[in-house]
Design a protein around this motif. Structure first.
Motif: not given
Length: 474
Positions: A40-69
């Protein structure tokens, strides 16, 4: 059972990642959504659109439905091959990088779990060593990442190449976030990259805003964020519960992504100042070594209640480091130690030329007088005899007497390594929970606003929603 039904309902109702994130609701145990007022305070105006977040770690399982796309092609900074879209973690964590990415941008299409910035893009980088961290940070900055998240680190001071990589990323307008560390109740080591100048170091607190017992106690800790009894998705697609500054780092990175999407013209320096200024004091009065300036409240940045001229110890420390590094690289001027030595050498040389000319004139005068008397002119001093004039001739290989060149003084002192006394860095990949943290050297107490019911972050809906004894996230 109810959670599975929710996941099936979401998958059946939506087809695309964007609409899935918009339709799904966070799981009950995701208590930080309530504390931050995400829906109610954040998503009403921003959901992170247009921003890239680099995750420097062990890699990301991109094939998971929760992370698809949501996952872009990245890199493997360890092997030099691969695009980072496969999680290589085979430890007990079973997908640490995937877990962090899910906290940031999960779509809610498989498990129902949602990230805080579901419309942001994840740039995955595989890195498990300090040299790889440096490579990954530069790669992320060159790919336009506005947030660089490091939920891991190794004990030791910030090495030069890692500091240079952070400096490079800051020059590209990125915000670099790293975990403070997970052994605050043990060795409490100083961790890099979080102790590098210019990095936002994050400690962990629970749903009642109490510091996590294992969160690092270091002066470099900047702020605190949710990191106790958190839920995330592993590489096998299952939800895991745990605690750590890793989770607090990922969630802080997600909050920064929301701010950067909401205010695209706000510089990284301004964003960090606003995040610090939003913090609520949750530990001992004022800044403390476990929670820094306190629990961040991104909605205060959104509603404009954070002063724009507040202190920014993260960038103040970075500016000091950059200034000292520049002094170290500057060459000595003509009036410095090297220039003085060169001038002294020239003076000595000229003096000896003059002396030699005088000697030659005297010898010529003597030669001419002896010729007039019919005697042979001397070819030089007689061995063992005292010369007829002047000081003794220098022996073979000796320097002439007189003032010699001035010694070169010490050059500008190098900037001391970042961090505090610590144990030698470990070799190889980090053992145990990935962790990290940086040390601004100034002190600032953020004046607190009256604690009204509207302003204080809210606790989870019910105590039953929070797992009571979750296994630690490794």
């Amino acid at each position: 059972m109810a959670r599975s039904a929710l996941a099936l309902l979401v998958v059946g109702a939506v087809a695309s990642p964007g609409s899935a994130a918009a339709a799904a609701k966070p799981l009950p145990q995701q208590w930080w959504f309530t504390s931050w007022g995400v829906e109610d305070r954040l998503w009403t105006s921003s959901r992170g659109q247009g921003v890239t977040v680099a995750v420097i770690d062990t890699g990301v399982q991109a094939s998971l439905p929760d992370l698809n796309g949501a996952v872009l092609p990245g890199m493997d900074a360890e092997s030099g091959s691969g695009d980072g879209r496969t999680d290589v973690d085979r430890t007990e964590s079973n997908g640490h990088g995937t877990a962090m990415a899910s906290l940031i941008a999960a779509q809610g299409r498989g498990t129902g779990l949602l990230g805080v910035a579901p419309n942001a893009k994840i740039l995955p980088v595989v890195a498990q060593s300090k040299p790889a961290y440096a490579k990954g940070i530069r790669f992320a900055a060159d790919r336009g990442a506005k947030v660089i998240s490091l939920s891991q680190a190794l004990p030791g001071a910030c090495p030069a190449d890692l500091q240079e990589a952070v400096t490079y990323a800051l020059g590209k307008d990125a915000v670099v976030v790293a975990g403070a560390g997970n052994d605050g109740n043990g060795s409490n080591s100083s961790m890099s990259p979080a102790n590098c100048a210019g990095v936002v170091a994050v400690g962990a607190v629970d749903a009642q805003f109490r510091p996590w017992v294992k969160s690092q106690r270091q002066s470099y800790v900047t702020v605190a964020a949710p990191g106790v009894q958190t839920s995330a998705i592993l590489r096998d697609g299952k939800v895991s519960f745990g605690s750590g500054t890793s989770d607090a780092t990922a969630l802080t990175s997600a909050a920064v992504a929301l701010i950067r999407a909401k205010f695209p013209n706000m510089s990284n320096r301004e964003v960090v100042q606003q995040v610090i200024g939003s913090a609520m004091d949750v530990g001992p009065s004022g800044r403390d070594p476990q929670t820094g300036f306190g629990f961040i409240r991104p909605y205060r940045v959104f509603n404009g209640t954070v002063p724009k001229n507040g202190a920014n110890p993260v960038f103040e420390a970075y500016d000091r480091q950059a200034k000292n590094a520049q002094k170290t690289e500057e060459p000595s001027g003509g009036g410095g130690p090297k220039g003085g030595a060169d001038m002294a050498s020239v003076i000595v040389l000229v003096a000896w030329v003059v002396v030699g000319a005088v000697i030659a004139l005297v010898m010529l005068f003597v030669l001419m007088r002896r010729r007039k008397k019919g005697r042979p002119a001397p070819l030089g001093p007689v061995p063992g005899a005292t010369p007829s004039f002047g000081a003794p001739y220098p022996q073979q290989g000796q320097m002439p007497p007189g003032p010699g060149p001035q010694g070169q003084g010490p050059g500008p002192q190098g900037y001391p390594p970042q961090g505090y006394p610590q144990q030698p860095p470990q070799q190889g990949p980090p053992q145990g929970p990935p962790q990290g943290g940086y040390a601004p050297q100034t002190h600032m107490d953020i004046p607190q606003q009256p604690r009204t019911q509207q302003d204080i972050p809210q606790q989870p809906r019910t105590q039953q929603d929070i797992p009571q004894q979750p296994p630690p996230r490794q």
